[in-house]
Design a protein around this motif. Sequence first.
Motif, PDB file in Angstrom:
ATOM      1  N   VAL A 129     101.065  -7.970  -2.446  1.00 40.33           N
ATOM      2  CA  VAL A 129     101.296  -7.212  -1.368  1.00 40.33           C
ATOM      3  C   VAL A 129     102.174  -8.307  -0.202  1.00 40.33           C
ATOM      4  O   VAL A 129     102.370  -7.926   0.754  1.00 40.33           O
ATOM      5  N   GLY A 132     104.757  -7.021   1.502  1.00 41.48           N
ATOM      6  CA  GLY A 132     104.474  -5.960   2.402  1.00 41.48           C
ATOM      7  C   GLY A 132     104.737  -4.440   1.566  1.00 41.48           C
ATOM      8  O   GLY A 132     104.669  -3.558   2.078  1.00 41.48           O
ATOM      9  N   ASN A 133     104.762  -4.751   0.357  1.00 44.74           N
ATOM     10  CA  ASN A 133     104.714  -3.634  -0.613  1.00 44.74           C
ATOM     11  C   ASN A 133     104.105  -4.193  -2.007  1.00 44.74           C
ATOM     12  O   ASN A 133     103.971  -5.218  -2.096  1.00 44.74           O
ATOM     13  N   VAL A 161      98.042  -3.027   2.548  1.00 45.40           N
ATOM     14  CA  VAL A 161      99.422  -3.190   2.866  1.00 45.40           C
ATOM     15  C   VAL A 161     100.081  -2.399   1.949  1.00 45.40           C
ATOM     16  O   VAL A 161     101.267  -1.855   2.329  1.00 45.40           O
ATOM     17  N   GLY A 162      99.866  -2.632   0.666  1.00 48.87           N
ATOM     18  CA  GLY A 162     100.638  -1.855  -0.410  1.00 48.87           C
ATOM     19  C   GLY A 162     100.541  -0.367  -0.366  1.00 48.87           C
ATOM     20  O   GLY A 162     101.457   0.535  -0.417  1.00 48.87           O
ATOM     21  N   SER A 164      99.722   1.603   2.025  1.00 52.77           N
ATOM     22  CA  SER A 164     100.146   1.861   3.561  1.00 52.77           C
ATOM     23  C   SER A 164     101.780   2.161   3.542  1.00 52.77           C
ATOM     24  O   SER A 164     102.339   2.993   3.777  1.00 52.77           O
ATOM     25  N   GLN A 165     102.334   1.067   2.691  1.00 57.58           N
ATOM     26  CA  GLN A 165     103.749   1.233   2.296  1.00 57.58           C
ATOM     27  C   GLN A 165     104.212   2.613   1.478  1.00 57.58           C
ATOM     28  O   GLN A 165     104.948   3.195   1.646  1.00 57.58           O
ATOM     29  N   TRP A 169     106.739   5.610   2.030  1.00 59.28           N
ATOM     30  CA  TRP A 169     107.859   5.645   1.452  1.00 59.28           C
ATOM     31  C   TRP A 169     108.041   6.892   0.602  1.00 59.28           C
ATOM     32  O   TRP A 169     109.162   7.243   0.578  1.00 59.28           O
ATOM     33  N   LEU A 311     114.129  -0.447  -1.980  1.00 63.83           N
ATOM     34  CA  LEU A 311     114.036  -1.227  -0.700  1.00 63.83           C
ATOM     35  C   LEU A 311     115.282  -1.302   0.103  1.00 63.83           C
ATOM     36  O   LEU A 311     115.327  -2.130   1.055  1.00 63.83           O
TER      37      LEU A 311
END
Length: 458
Positions: A129, A132-133, A161-162, A164-165, A169, A311
Motif C-alpha cells: 500500500v 496509497g492503494n 491505507v489500502g 480507505s482508498q 474509490w 487511477l
Amino acid sequence: MTTHAHRLGTVLALTAAGTLLASTVSAAPSGPEGAIPVPVPEVQGPLPGGLPGDPMADDIEDTYPFFATTEDLDSHGYVEEEFLVSGTANRYSEGEVLSSHPYRTRLLVRRPAEQRDSNGTVLAEWQNVTAGNDLDALWGPSAEHIMRSGYTWVGVSAQHVGVSQLTGWSPARYGDLDVTDGGAVGDDQLSYDVFSQAAQAVRAGELTGGLEHDRILAIGASQSAQRMTVYYERVLPLIEPVFDGYAFMVGNAPSSPDRPEPVFQVLSETDVARIPVAEDTATFRRWEVAGTSHSAWAGRMARVDQEERDLGGQAEYDCAEPPFSRVPLHHVFNASYDHLDAWARGRGRPPGADPIERTALGRIARDDDGFALGGIRLSQVEVPRALNTGSNAPLDAESYFCVLFGSHRPFDEAELAERYPSHGRYASAVNRVESENLRRGHITREDSRENRREAARP
C-alpha cells in the motif's frame, strides 16, 4: 513499493480465539502448546459485478473489483473472484489481550477454474500500500508463471491505507470496509489478524470454489515484507501457524528464522546496500540478484492498463538516470516460488546463491563497466546489451521513488559491435548463461526459454 514501512506500533494485533472449520486444505503446521487459535472469518461472496463497470455506480452489480487483472485469464483456464471477509481481531501487548475489535475487508482471488489445472498451492500476497492503494506487486510481473504453474493467488487487503482508498474509490462496493474499528485502532495493529484469518478462510474452503489445496505460502514485497517480518518475529510465537512457508521479496526478512516452516528472501541490487547480510540455514534461503532494481520495468509494464483504468494513468518521474532496470527480477521470483513450494512439501532445500559483493565500506562492488559483482547473474547482466543497475536518484522532490527504480542505459551500436562481433556469438553466449542458471536452479525452464528466444531475434 518502498523500503519505508508505515510506523509499527508496539502493540500488535493477534487473533481472537475461535474454532477451526472443516477444510479442503491439509492441516496447518502445528504451533506451540497453548497457542492462540486463528478463527475462520465470515465470508461473503463472490461479489457480483465485473468488467466493464463503473466504480462509482450506486448498485454493486454495476461495479467491478479495484485493480481487477487485465491478464487473459480465460486462455489459462483461470477465474477472478472477490470476497468480503469479516471477523474479530485482538490487540496484544507482551502476550496479553488488550482489546478485541471487529474488522471487514476484501480478498481478491485468481485461481484455476478446474481442479485438474491446480498445483495445490496458494500464494497469499499481503497487498502493498505504499503508493496509497492496494498493489498486487508480486502478481503483476509473475502472472504468466503463476497461471502456467497452477497456483491459486489470493490478494489480502490488510492495511488501512489500502482499505480507505477502496472505500472512496467505490462506496457501493467497499463502503463498509474498515480495519481500524472506526478509527479506534491505529498503526495497522489488526493487519496481522486479517492476514492470518484470510489463510483460514482458504483452509475452510470458503474462497476457492471447491479446489483442494495442500499448501498456503505467505508472500509479500517491500513494505509488505516488512510487516510480514513483524508478523513472523512477534506474532507467530503466540498464535497457531496458518502458513506453510514464507517468501520475503525485495524487503526485510526475519533476522534469525528459527521456525520449522521454510523462509525464502530474494533481494534486488537496490536492497542489498541497506539490508544486513544473512547466512543460509536449514530453514532460510537468501538470494541476491545483480543488476536488478527494487521496483522494476516488468512490474511497471504489468500495471499500465490497471493504473490507466482505475487511477487515471501512471505517475512519471524525473530521475538522474534513465529509470527502471530491465533485468527480469521476476524470473528469479518465479524460481523461488517453485523452490519454496517444494521445500514446504518436504522435497529438499533450494540451492544457494553467491551474494552480491560488498566493499570494505559495505557498498556494492562493481566492475569497470559499472555492473555489480557477485550475486545471481541473469543473462541480461552476463551478456548485456545495456548497463542495468539497482541505483538511481531523484532530480526533484516529487520523484523520490527514483531511488527504487534502478537504471537502464542501452549500449550504442558501436559498443554492441565491439562486444558481439556477430549476432550468433551474442545468442550463443546467452544460451550458455541460461544453461548455467537453469542448472543452478535460479530460473525456470519456461523463463529461460523466453530469454533464449529473445536473444535469437535479429
